[in-house]
Design a protein around this motif. Structure first.
Motif, mmCIF file in Angstrom:
data_model
loop_
_atom_site.group_PDB
_atom_site.id
_atom_site.type_symbol
_atom_site.label_atom_id
_atom_site.label_comp_id
_atom_site.label_asym_id
_atom_site.label_seq_id
_atom_site.Cartn_x
_atom_site.Cartn_y
_atom_site.Cartn_z
ATOM 1 N N THR A 1 38.402 -14.833 -3.436
ATOM 2 C CA THR A 1 38.313 -13.760 -4.426
ATOM 3 C C THR A 1 39.673 -13.465 -5.035
ATOM 4 O O THR A 1 40.717 -13.593 -4.394
ATOM 5 C CB THR A 1 37.722 -12.489 -3.775
ATOM 6 O OG1 THR A 1 37.423 -11.535 -4.785
ATOM 7 C CG2 THR A 1 38.701 -11.852 -2.810
ATOM 8 N N GLY A 2 39.637 -13.035 -6.284
ATOM 9 C CA GLY A 2 40.895 -12.713 -6.962
ATOM 10 C C GLY A 2 41.215 -11.233 -6.945
ATOM 11 O O GLY A 2 42.381 -10.841 -7.066
ATOM 12 N N LEU A 3 40.185 -10.381 -6.798
ATOM 13 C CA LEU A 3 40.370 -8.933 -6.784
ATOM 14 C C LEU A 3 39.166 -8.320 -6.099
ATOM 15 O O LEU A 3 38.022 -8.698 -6.393
ATOM 16 C CB LEU A 3 40.485 -8.384 -8.216
ATOM 17 C CG LEU A 3 40.442 -6.857 -8.413
ATOM 18 C CD1 LEU A 3 41.661 -6.203 -7.777
ATOM 19 C CD2 LEU A 3 40.356 -6.509 -9.900
ATOM 20 N N LEU A 4 39.399 -7.404 -5.187
ATOM 21 C CA LEU A 4 38.314 -6.658 -4.552
ATOM 22 C C LEU A 4 38.341 -5.233 -5.088
ATOM 23 O O LEU A 4 39.385 -4.573 -5.075
ATOM 24 C CB LEU A 4 38.470 -6.639 -3.027
ATOM 25 C CG LEU A 4 37.448 -5.772 -2.274
ATOM 26 C CD1 LEU A 4 36.037 -6.320 -2.438
ATOM 27 C CD2 LEU A 4 37.815 -5.662 -0.791
ATOM 28 N N VAL A 5 37.190 -4.763 -5.567
ATOM 29 C CA VAL A 5 37.065 -3.405 -6.090
ATOM 30 C C VAL A 5 36.041 -2.649 -5.251
ATOM 31 O O VAL A 5 34.930 -3.139 -5.026
ATOM 32 C CB VAL A 5 36.624 -3.417 -7.571
ATOM 33 C CG1 VAL A 5 36.425 -1.985 -8.073
ATOM 34 C CG2 VAL A 5 37.637 -4.151 -8.429
ATOM 35 N N VAL A 6 36.412 -1.475 -4.807
ATOM 36 C CA VAL A 6 35.504 -0.594 -4.073
ATOM 37 C C VAL A 6 35.238 0.614 -4.956
ATOM 38 O O VAL A 6 36.093 1.493 -5.093
ATOM 39 C CB VAL A 6 36.106 -0.156 -2.721
ATOM 40 C CG1 VAL A 6 35.107 0.711 -1.952
ATOM 41 C CG2 VAL A 6 36.508 -1.375 -1.895
ATOM 42 N N ASP A 7 34.072 0.619 -5.612
ATOM 43 C CA ASP A 7 33.740 1.719 -6.507
ATOM 44 C C ASP A 7 33.122 2.857 -5.711
ATOM 45 O O ASP A 7 32.506 2.640 -4.667
ATOM 46 C CB ASP A 7 32.758 1.240 -7.578
ATOM 47 C CG ASP A 7 32.998 1.913 -8.914
ATOM 48 O OD1 ASP A 7 33.742 2.904 -8.944
ATOM 49 O OD2 ASP A 7 32.445 1.447 -9.923
ATOM 50 N N GLU A 8 33.265 4.089 -6.222
ATOM 51 C CA GLU A 8 32.795 5.297 -5.520
ATOM 52 C C GLU A 8 33.328 5.297 -4.081
ATOM 53 O O GLU A 8 32.592 5.455 -3.113
ATOM 54 C CB GLU A 8 31.268 5.382 -5.554
ATOM 55 C CG GLU A 8 30.671 5.310 -6.942
ATOM 56 C CD GLU A 8 31.079 6.475 -7.843
ATOM 57 O OE1 GLU A 8 31.653 7.454 -7.343
ATOM 58 O OE2 GLU A 8 30.827 6.377 -9.063
ATOM 59 N N ALA A 9 34.623 5.150 -3.969
ATOM 60 C CA ALA A 9 35.257 4.896 -2.675
ATOM 61 C C ALA A 9 35.186 6.083 -1.721
ATOM 62 O O ALA A 9 35.444 5.921 -0.530
ATOM 63 C CB ALA A 9 36.722 4.481 -2.886
ATOM 64 N N HIS A 10 34.858 7.284 -2.217
ATOM 65 C CA HIS A 10 34.713 8.403 -1.282
ATOM 66 C C HIS A 10 33.611 8.139 -0.270
ATOM 67 O O HIS A 10 33.582 8.756 0.799
ATOM 68 C CB HIS A 10 34.421 9.697 -2.054
ATOM 69 C CG HIS A 10 33.156 9.643 -2.855
ATOM 70 N ND1 HIS A 10 33.127 9.187 -4.150
ATOM 71 C CD2 HIS A 10 31.886 9.973 -2.538
ATOM 72 C CE1 HIS A 10 31.877 9.242 -4.599
ATOM 73 N NE2 HIS A 10 31.105 9.721 -3.640
ATOM 74 N N CYS A 11 32.682 7.210 -0.581
ATOM 75 C CA CYS A 11 31.610 6.869 0.358
ATOM 76 C C CYS A 11 32.146 6.204 1.625
ATOM 77 O O CYS A 11 31.443 6.115 2.634
ATOM 78 C CB CYS A 11 30.592 5.944 -0.304
ATOM 79 S SG CYS A 11 29.698 6.674 -1.693
ATOM 80 N N VAL A 12 33.384 5.706 1.565
ATOM 81 C CA VAL A 12 33.998 5.085 2.738
ATOM 82 C C VAL A 12 34.256 6.115 3.831
ATOM 83 O O VAL A 12 34.184 5.815 5.025
ATOM 84 C CB VAL A 12 35.319 4.393 2.341
ATOM 85 C CG1 VAL A 12 36.101 3.956 3.566
ATOM 86 C CG2 VAL A 12 35.036 3.211 1.426
#
Length: 721
Positions: free
Chosen positions: A161-172
């Motif tokens: 992968t070239g970039l990992l994006v975690v959207d809506e990261a407050h769910c973490v």
């Protein structure tokens, strides 16, 4: 470029190189937004530069509509142009995925998704990813632990992968308002990334505690500090929003206000409610009074959800009446209003939902109509949190003893938990390493597991503080938006000058009395259908109950009625009070007697009833007997029989799954022998206090049908716990 290319080394840029990179980034932005004059915000550029030029990990906490998706699509285009592999975006909702795919195409970025609705495309998508034909792959957090994806697709994907994006990261974060256990698996994915792969996490709703927690998890080991992750927090001001709180004297006033005011509001919008039943009831009421409305909940079929979203986007409906199922990911820049009929349990969740409005228009109306039932709803959802230690130990022991993977359905028969709580528990245990999802279900790993009671207690205390803050928001005489921004630890929080308390939003507070009367008539009209059970739960044999498969039509109940659901806006309050924890057993309250009579008048005329049969109750014998006898007198029908409790039978548990509920009531009551002659050939009204799971009524109806009853129609005061 092939997806197997190694990550390119970060470039060392001088001033000219930095300027050229920014110009290239802004050219991608202009294609993305379709505006030849578009320019990056400074924080957008800071994040893009960190990801592309320095391969850093970054957390962007910015308001809804700020342009977080532009950061990762622009960064993707730049990284791909420099030989990087595809971007992987972990995204929580299908609506978000659809919007992001459309946005990516505008920027010349090819985006695809794998999710629960496109299983037939997975093979082709994976092959395109391996061939380097895909720029962006969007996956749900749940997909990360799908055995096939996790074991076969994810390892090579993480390596290239070239970039990992975690959207809506407050769910973490389990401190966040919408924690999802599946998001915790992202920590494992981060650990497997090769050195030098940039990571971007984005959210609009993270306070300081959640920001610190997410940033720590972005560092993988948890030993580094915030300084190791670039954190960009911006102002959470929303200049288009006009906020107000309206306290109305009754449910009828609130519904009447909606009927009068929604047609006057600009464009189309969302009315949020707290329960599934309220969504259906409010949508029905609005439609009956000329407002085009559609209900949208977690129980809405996927195809119907898609259609409802599309209808709202294109203004074919005035309003979606939605639960929190319509939250993150829905994108309509010109959404004109968000109204809440009932308050969410935290200011942070409230800010997230109202953030759907006014993203691309100058003004949007945001109105909260709190209800007396709000705290009851909050209390219920708080009660179904993470299970107690003994339940967890029981599940782990069952998996360890099974010797083979157990499906969630099979494990249900061994653990006294409802399926939704069981599934959440298994996801948490999976993240903790105590269980593992495999083909065929779940298996125990044998790793030692510790019940973190202290942490769960801290989270519960935080939830209680958030609920109090939501009450404080309603009563504050200060600026509404400033209050929400302070709840999110926005250091720039200041009076907005636009809300009802600041004097910038004069929301109408009066309602027409005829409209109130009509709404009151709708709310006071009791009666909801009770659909008969048609299939026995699976796994009953292992619980000692010899039932399986479909319920034979000759042993099945007919359609029944309840006076109200416990979650209803109208009669729900009366039945909730009757069945509140600690409430004494008593005769049927007069208002509910009248409501029960009204339901019978409206429903039972064509049934050809011949008599009444009363259930037995260990917890409310007086209530059940009084209700059955009263209905017999009202209808002039004979009381044919009363079921008897077997020795030692006590109240049935409520917080268990379907199979255990049935097993708990099977054999706890019997029909007296002499009653068989009384019910033979008769159409019977079967009376009980409430239908929780419906299995008591199903078993009693089976006994009556086997004793010769021609038909059995259940009747209860309340449907639901």
């Amino acid at each position: 470029m092939p997806a197997t290319a190694p990550p390119a080394a970060p470039a060392v840029l001088d001033a000219a190189g930095t300027a050229a990179l920014r110009e290239e980034a802004e050219e991608v932005l202009r294609r993305l937004v379709g505006d030849a004059s578009a320019r990056l915000r400074e924080d957008q550029w800071t994040a893009i530069e960190a990801l592309v030029a320095h391969r850093r990990r970054a957390l962007v906490v910015q308001r809804t509509g700020w342009g977080k998706s532009a950061v990762y699509f622009v960064a993707t285009a730049l990284l791909r142009a420099r030989g990087a592999g595809p971007t992987v975006i972990v995204s929580p909702l299908l609506a978000l995925m659809r919007n992001q795919i459309a946005a990516a195409q505008r920027a010349g970025v090819r985006a695809v998704t794998v999710n629960s609705t496109n299983g037939e495309d997975w093979g082709r998508v994976y092959e395109d990813v391996r061939a380097g034909a895909v720029d962006v792959l969007l996956v749900s957090p749940e997909r990360l632990n799908n055995p096939g994806f996790r074991d076969e697709v994810l390892p090579p994907l993480a390596a290239t992968t070239g970039l990992l994006v975690v959207d809506e990261a407050h769910c973490v974060s389990d401190w966040g308002h919408d924690f999802r256990p599946d998001y915790r698996r992202i920590r494992t994915l981060l650990a497997d990334l090769p050195e030098g792969i940039p990571v971007l996490a984005t959210t609009a709703t993270a306070n300081a505690r959640v920001t610190a927690d997410v940033a720590e998890q972005l560092s993988v080991t948890g030993t580094r500090t915030l300084e190791d992750v670039l954190v960009l927090r911006g102002s959470l001001d929303r200049e288009s929003l006009r906020l107000a709180v309206l306290r109305m004297p009754s449910h009828a006033h609130r519904l009447a206000w909606l009927v009068e005011q929604l047609p006057r509001m600009p464009g189309s919008g969302i009315v949020y409610v707290l329960t599934v039943s309220a969504a259906a009831d409010v949508a029905n009421h609005l439609r009956a009074h000329g407002v085009t409305a559609v209900a949208y909940t977690g129980q809405t079929e996927p195809a119907e959800r898609l259609q409802a979203e599309d209808d709202l986007v294109h203004d074919r409906v005035k309003v979606l009446v939605a639960t929190s199922a319509l939250g993150m990911g829905f994108d309509k820049p010109d959404l004109g209003f968000v109204v809440h009929l009932g308050a969410p349990s935290s200011p942070i969740a409230y800010y997230q939902q109202v953030g759907r409005a006014g993203r691309g228009i100058a003004e949007a109306s945001v109105v909260l109509l709190p209800g007396a039932e709000d705290r009851d709803v909050w209390r219920y959802f708080a009660s179904v949190g993470f299970p107690g230690e003994q339940d967890v130990r029981t599940a782990l022991a069952a998996l360890a003893q099974a010797g083979a993977p157990l499906s969630t359905q099979a494990l249900e028969t061994r653990v006294d938990l409802r399926r939704n709580r069981l599934e959440v528990m298994l996801k948490v245990l999976d993240v903790d390493g105590a269980v593992r999802r495999v083909r065929g279900g779940w298996e125990a790993t044998g790793r030692e597991w510790r019940y973190d009671a202290e942490r769960y207690a801290r989270v519960a205390a935080t939830r209680a503080e958030e609920q109090q803050a939501m009450l404080d928001y309603q009563s504050t005489d200060g600026c509404r938006l400033e209050f929400l921004r302070r709840a999110l630890d926005d250091p720039e929080a200041a009076p907005c000058g636009r809300c009802d308390n600041c004097g910038g939003f004069d929301v109408p507070r009066e309602v027409d009395e005829d409209a109130v009367r009509r709404a009151g008539d709708d709310l006071s009209r009791p009666g909801v259908p009770l659909e008969p059970k048609k299939v026995w739960p699976t796994g009953l044999a292992s619980l000692g109950v010899p039932l399986s498969g479909k319920i034979a039509p000759a042993e099945r109940a007919g359609e029944g009625r309840a006076v109200a659901r416990t979650t209803d806006l109208g009669w729900g309050a009366a039945v909730r009070e009757l069945f509140a924890p600690g409430a004494a057993d008593r005769e049927t309250p007069v208002p509910l007697r009248r409501a029960a009579a009204a339901v019978l008048d409206d429903w039972a005329r064509e049934l050809g009833l011949d008599g009444v049969v009363a259930m037995c109750s260990a917890s409310r014998p007086l209530l059940v007997a009084h209700l059955a006898e009263g209905l017999a007198r009202y209808t002039g029908l004979p009381l044919l029989a009363t079921f008897e409790l077997r020795d030692g039978a006590g109240p049935t548990p409520s917080d268990v799954n379907s199979a255990h509920r049935l097993a708990a009531v099977a054999g706890r009551f019997r029909l007296p022998a002499q009653a068989a002659a009384a019910v033979e050939g008769r159409t019977v009204l079967l009376v009980d206090d409430r239908a929780r799971s419906g299995w008591t009524l199903a078993l009693a109806a089976r006994e009556l049908r086997r004793a010769g009853a021609a038909q059995v129609h259940p009747f209860v005061l309340a449907d639901g716990d």
